[in-house]
Design a protein around this motif. Sequence first.
Motif, PDB file in Angstrom:
ATOM      1  N   ALA A   1      -5.018   5.759  -1.375  1.00 61.25           N
ATOM      2  CA  ALA A   1      -4.520   5.282  -0.084  1.00 61.25           C
ATOM      3  C   ALA A   1      -4.517   6.395   0.957  1.00 61.25           C
ATOM      4  CB  ALA A   1      -3.111   4.718  -0.259  1.00 61.25           C
TER       5      ALA A   1
ATOM      6  N   LYS B   1      -6.857   8.501   5.946  1.00 55.22           N
ATOM      7  CA  LYS B   1      -8.011   9.327   6.321  1.00 55.22           C
ATOM      8  C   LYS B   1      -7.730  10.829   6.198  1.00 55.22           C
ATOM      9  CE  LYS B   1     -10.207   5.565   7.418  1.00 55.22           C
ATOM     10  NZ  LYS B   1     -11.262   5.018   6.528  1.00 55.22           N
TER      11      LYS B   1
ATOM     12  N   SER C   1      -8.759   0.899  -1.270  1.00 52.67           N
ATOM     13  CA  SER C   1      -7.359   0.780  -0.858  1.00 52.67           C
ATOM     14  C   SER C   1      -7.334   0.221   0.556  1.00 52.67           C
ATOM     15  CB  SER C   1      -6.669   2.153  -0.922  1.00 52.67           C
ATOM     16  OG  SER C   1      -5.314   2.052  -0.548  1.00 52.67           O
ATOM     17  N   ARG C   2      -6.668  -0.933   0.718  1.00 56.62           N
ATOM     18  CA  ARG C   2      -6.650  -1.610   2.007  1.00 56.62           C
ATOM     19  C   ARG C   2      -5.228  -2.050   2.355  1.00 56.62           C
ATOM     20  NH1 ARG C   2     -10.818   0.427   1.602  1.00 56.62           N
ATOM     21  NH2 ARG C   2     -12.939  -0.430   1.752  1.00 56.62           N
ATOM     22  N   LEU C   3      -5.026  -2.307   3.642  1.00 68.44           N
ATOM     23  CA  LEU C   3      -3.759  -2.856   4.103  1.00 68.44           C
ATOM     24  C   LEU C   3      -3.844  -4.376   4.130  1.00 68.44           C
ATOM     25  CD1 LEU C   3      -3.007  -0.457   7.100  1.00 68.44           C
ATOM     26  CD2 LEU C   3      -2.029  -0.366   4.803  1.00 68.44           C
TER      27      LEU C   3
ATOM     28  N   GLN D   1      -8.292   6.870   1.942  1.00 65.29           N
ATOM     29  CA  GLN D   1      -9.015   5.765   2.561  1.00 65.29           C
ATOM     30  C   GLN D   1      -8.274   5.141   3.747  1.00 65.29           C
ATOM     31  OE1 GLN D   1     -10.794   2.998  -0.434  1.00 65.29           O
ATOM     32  NE2 GLN D   1      -9.969   4.423  -1.942  1.00 65.29           N
ATOM     33  N   VAL D   2      -6.947   5.080   3.662  1.00 63.51           N
ATOM     34  CA  VAL D   2      -6.169   4.444   4.724  1.00 63.51           C
ATOM     35  C   VAL D   2      -5.683   5.485   5.738  1.00 63.51           C
ATOM     36  CG1 VAL D   2      -4.139   3.055   5.263  1.00 63.51           C
ATOM     37  CG2 VAL D   2      -5.468   2.580   3.194  1.00 63.51           C
TER      38      VAL D   2
ATOM     39  N   ASN E   1       0.825  -1.202   0.000  1.00 65.70           N
ATOM     40  CA  ASN E   1       0.000   0.000   0.000  1.00 65.70           C
ATOM     41  C   ASN E   1       0.865   1.261   0.000  1.00 65.70           C
ATOM     42  OD1 ASN E   1      -1.757   2.222   1.427  1.00 65.70           O
ATOM     43  ND2 ASN E   1      -3.185   0.619   0.793  1.00 65.70           N
TER      44      ASN E   1
ATOM     45  N   ASP F   1       2.044  -5.584   3.681  1.00 64.94           N
ATOM     46  CA  ASP F   1       2.442  -4.299   4.253  1.00 64.94           C
ATOM     47  C   ASP F   1       3.197  -4.503   5.562  1.00 64.94           C
ATOM     48  OD1 ASP F   1       0.980  -2.255   2.443  1.00 64.94           O
ATOM     49  OD2 ASP F   1      -0.572  -3.713   2.932  1.00 64.94           O
TER      50      ASP F   1
ATOM     51  N   THR G   1       1.848   2.631   3.344  1.00 64.35           N
ATOM     52  CA  THR G   1       2.939   1.871   3.953  1.00 64.35           C
ATOM     53  C   THR G   1       4.282   2.326   3.399  1.00 64.35           C
ATOM     54  OG1 THR G   1       1.461  -0.037   4.197  1.00 64.35           O
ATOM     55  CG2 THR G   1       3.819  -0.442   4.400  1.00 64.35           C
TER      56      THR G   1
END
Length: 259
Positions: free
Chosen positions: A135, A141, A224-226, A138-139, A16, A230, A19
């Motif tokens: 990212a 924020k 987009s996710r972890l 969404q990750v 990601n 990662d 990351t």
Amino acid sequence: MTVVEVERATWLDGVNPVTKVVLALVLSIPLFASIDVTSALVAIALQLLCLPLTGLTLGTVLKRLLPIVIFAPIAGLSMLLYAEPAGRIHWSFGFVTISDDSISLAIAVSLRVVALGLPTILLFGRTDPTELADALAQVAKLPSRFVLGILAGTRMLGLFLDDWRTMGLARRARGVGDTGAVRRFFSMAFVLLVFAVRRGTKLAMAMEARGFGSGIERTWARPSRLHGRDAVALAGGLAIMAVAIAAAVAVGTFRFVWS
């Protein structure tokens, strides 16, 4: 028949972008903690060993690293001339003193600049700006207006390069691009600045008209996710950081930056 060459996915492509940002910060810790040659060289060596994971060639990395290598000695120049003298004095004039300690500090600072720039090249050399924006929103924020503004500005960089190349070709076609390199540079830079202001104004108005500036919560087309990869990447970054600091301590060159 046209053959389209598709870039092969590499291991780092699955990490990601957020990351990668954290990794860049982690890898910079030894370089901010100590000013010594050993930790910088070990960090550079270990990062280059990870080159196959990035999908970049050594030639590409060296080409992108070249501007940093050229300007890195400028950062070490102040240490060379004005650091507190220690060891044998080689030359002194007024406030300027060159000693054994100032030479070692200048070399360490120059290497540290290179070691700080290398992770950015390796981590973000193949990162798509849209994926980075997804990212960050969404990750991490971050506010959508801030993220979309960064994305729009990043997309404009390629156009600026094209504008610069076009201006250079146009000047050469008119016979005014072969002499006066310094004057030509500043003239083209001013024209590019005017282009940037005009294009930025138009882009801001267009994005505002399409609702990018509204306070409504946005949705994102690509999630987009972890993932587990990662965590592995972050662990690898922490290992590089630990080995670099441990090597400096073991050799006896560790020098805390505030000491």
